[in-house]
Write a protein that holds these residues in place. Structure first.
Motif, mmCIF file in Angstrom:
data_model
loop_
_atom_site.group_PDB
_atom_site.id
_atom_site.type_symbol
_atom_site.label_atom_id
_atom_site.label_comp_id
_atom_site.label_asym_id
_atom_site.label_seq_id
_atom_site.Cartn_x
_atom_site.Cartn_y
_atom_site.Cartn_z
ATOM 1 N N ARG A 369 0.641 -1.108 -0.077
ATOM 2 C CA ARG A 369 -0.262 0.152 0.032
ATOM 3 C C ARG A 369 0.704 1.303 0.073
ATOM 4 N NH1 ARG A 369 -4.063 -1.407 4.967
ATOM 5 N NH2 ARG A 369 -5.068 -3.275 4.025
ATOM 6 N N PRO A 370 0.431 2.248 -0.987
ATOM 7 C CA PRO A 370 1.226 3.450 -0.860
ATOM 8 C C PRO A 370 1.207 3.975 0.638
ATOM 9 C CG PRO A 370 -0.285 3.462 -2.656
ATOM 10 C CD PRO A 370 -0.346 2.235 -2.057
ATOM 11 N N THR A 371 2.168 4.370 1.110
ATOM 12 C CA THR A 371 2.223 4.761 2.600
ATOM 13 C C THR A 371 2.863 5.850 3.106
ATOM 14 O OG1 THR A 371 2.236 2.358 3.285
ATOM 15 C CG2 THR A 371 3.173 4.023 4.892
ATOM 16 N N VAL A 372 2.276 6.761 3.725
ATOM 17 C CA VAL A 372 2.942 8.185 4.290
ATOM 18 C C VAL A 372 2.973 8.172 5.854
ATOM 19 C CG1 VAL A 372 2.481 10.538 4.247
ATOM 20 C CG2 VAL A 372 1.521 9.367 2.411
ATOM 21 N N PHE A 373 4.441 8.474 6.300
ATOM 22 C CA PHE A 373 4.511 8.468 7.660
ATOM 23 C C PHE A 373 4.545 10.098 7.907
ATOM 24 C CE2 PHE A 373 6.343 4.048 7.556
ATOM 25 C CZ PHE A 373 5.496 3.713 8.605
ATOM 26 N N PRO A 390 6.978 2.615 -2.388
ATOM 27 C CA PRO A 390 6.011 3.837 -2.203
ATOM 28 C C PRO A 390 5.809 4.410 -0.724
ATOM 29 C CG PRO A 390 4.650 2.092 -2.699
ATOM 30 C CD PRO A 390 6.025 1.299 -2.729
ATOM 31 N N VAL A 391 6.863 4.746 -0.243
ATOM 32 C CA VAL A 391 6.893 4.772 1.492
ATOM 33 C C VAL A 391 7.311 6.385 1.579
ATOM 34 C CG1 VAL A 391 7.342 4.297 3.660
ATOM 35 C CG2 VAL A 391 6.965 2.334 2.081
ATOM 36 N N LEU A 392 6.405 7.344 2.005
ATOM 37 C CA LEU A 392 6.937 8.471 2.324
ATOM 38 C C LEU A 392 7.072 9.015 3.495
ATOM 39 C CD1 LEU A 392 4.857 10.450 -0.648
ATOM 40 C CD2 LEU A 392 6.906 9.060 -0.859
#
Ligand code: NAD
Length: 484
Positions: A369-373, A390-392
């Protein structure tokens, strides 16, 4: 149409492999075999290097004039232009790049590289005479460096092959390409086009295989220069071998680039841009700007806007033109990205979108899953290590000086962007960030300019006259003073 192959391209012909080992190319979307090709061995690499050596030491290619080589590469360029859609499909099939990205970059960008290098080669100072300071003229020649080992990674396979093969060809070198085992198919299509264009036997040879054959190729005494794109870990090993042998080497390695969002940025434009610069090729890009730096004052706005944009991205079948995020190249890469997502949570970052588990509506394929932290500290491992997915990480800064400090607080130095309503302020930031490439409100690579990394992101440059220069040796010939 089957994508299966049972030969390599060696010495201008389709050569039978020396062993029966095969590579199964598996679709990251269906997890089914899409093609079977031979797996290169040390003996296959030896045959390819011998052919390249012969073509360099005895063949016509290095002895042609630059214009004669340009003419052949120009034919290749025309043939390549006719195959862009097919090339894009092959790359999507082998490594799962979304077709929107394959048709935007995976095949058009290599063709643009060919055209850019042709333009550079036409006015390149292959041989110039300088007045000299000793009262006598001196001729400076740029001669081919010799047999080149070109080793690309799987994420942008044609892009990274072409950035080596075309300047090598124009300079008069011969080449052995070792594609990564995940992406052996696109090289076959390229070989057909080189052959059809009239590139002589042995000038380009292609043998796909894994790390061991790569190591053998790098250490091979018949190779004069190694041109490598891949991980920093592999780059260090290759540099050590080349250092020992005093072999020429250029290295395009990893990155952990930062995008700085200044308070005066148009947030809609910035987030639209970041969706591309941070998540192109499903986040599997060396230049991916996965550290997003936002001021404390504007932090919540940036996090919310990114969460909404990334959470709404379409994930799924890479052949669907609407897909924005495809699968990871391999199961091990899916597992690696998921480990980093778990690590981010353990390190105390706040998950605002994404997280582990299959994306909605998908039950197979190597998806994440595209992920935002948010609330990421730049010292955390998710902010320091290349995840390649896809990890920001959104990192807060106090003021512009602090933003520049955080951007530079990285072992890497490959790329970056600044988003601002004030171009002069953006340029000021661009001058202060220690990376080889940088963008102000955009990150559009230009093949007339050098590309490469500071620090652990590499050695040397590709593209531009500087990139062509990596395939030449300089020779100075001292001449007699003119008489009369
Ligand atoms: P990788 O280093 O594992 O492999 C790259 C290539 O090198 C493959 O063909 C592999 O078989 C070969 N190889 C690996 N170890 C080797 C060794 N010791 N000797 C000789 N050959 C060896 O990298 P990867 O996982 O395929 O690619 C992802 C990496 O590439 C990321 O770190 C990414 O940032 C980097 N990359 C950099 C650029 C750039 O231009 N800077 C562009 C694309 C990818």
């Amino acid at each position: 149409m089957t994508l299966d192959r049972d030969t390599f391209f060696i010495d201008g012909a389709w050569a039978a492999p020396t062993s029966s080992g095969t590579i199964e190319v598996i679709s990251p979307h269906t997890e089914e075999v899409v093609a079977t090709v031979p797996e290169g061995t040390v003996a296959d690499i030896d045959a390819a290097v011998a052919a390249a050596r012969r073509a360099f030491d005895e063949g016509p290619w290095p002895r042609l004039t630059p214009q004669e080589r340009i003419d052949v590469v120009q034919v290749f360029s025309g043939l390549y232009a006719g195959k862009l859609a097919e090339m894009a499909d092959v790359i999507t099939a082998e490594m799962g790049s979304p077709t929107s990205f394959s048709n935007l970059a995976q095949s058009p960008a290599p063709w643009m590289q060919i055209e850019a290098f042709l333009g550079i080669a036409r006015s390149y100072p292959w041989e110039e005479v300088r007045d000299g300071v000793m009262g006598m003229p001196v001729m400076v020649r740029r001669e081919p460096v010799g047999v080149v080992a070109a080793i690309p990674p799987w994420n942008v396979p044609q892009f990274t092959i072409m950035s080596k093969v075309v300047p090598a060809l124009l300079a008069g070198c011969t080449v052995v390409v070792k594609p990564a085992p995940e992406t052996p198919l696109d090289g076959y299509l390229m070989a057909e086009l080189l052959h059809e264009a009239g590139v002589p036997a042995g000038v380009v040879n292609i043998v796909a295989g894994g790390r061991e054959v790569g190591e053998h190729l790098v250490a091979h005494r018949g190779v004069d220069k190694v041109a490598f794109t891949g991980s920093t870990a592999a780059g260090r090993k290759i540099a050590a071998v080349c250092g020992e042998q005093l072999k020429r080497v250029s290295l395009e390695l990893g990155g952990k680039s930062a995008a700085i969002v200044l308070d005066d940025a148009d947030l809609t434009q910035a987030v639209e841009g970041l969706k591309f610069t941070a998540l192109m090729n499903s986040g599997q890009a060396c230049v991916a700007q996965t550290r997003i730096l936002a001021s404390r004052a504007n932090y919540a706005n940036v996090v919310d806007a990114l969460a909404e944009a990334v959470g709404g991205m379409q994930v799924g079948d890479p052949m669907d033109p609407a897909t924005e995020i495809g699968p990871m190249v391999a199961q091990r890469q899916q597992e690696r990205v998921e480990k980093y997502i778990a690590l981010g949570q353990e390190e105390g970052a706040r998950l605002v979108v994404g997280g582990n588990g299959m994306p909605d509506g998908l039950d197979r394929g190597w998806y994440v899953r595209p992920t935002v932290f948010a609330d990421v500290d730049n010292g955390m491992r998710i902010a320091q290590e290349e995840i390649f997915g896809p990890v920001l990480s959104v990192i807060p800064y106090d003021d512009v000086d602090d933003a520049v400090r955080i951007a530079n607080d990285s072992d890497y130095g490959l790329a970056g962007t600044v988003w601002t309503g004030d171009q002069a302020a953006g340029l000021d930031v661009a001058r202060r960030v220690r990376t080889g490439t940088y963008g102000v409100n955009t990150y559009t690579m230009d093949f007339s300019a050098p590309f490469g990394g500071f620090k652990a992101s590499g050695l040397g440059r590709e593209f531009g006259p500087e990139g062509l220069g990596q395939y030449t040796e300089l020779k100075s010939i001292y001449l007699e003073a003119p008489t009369g």
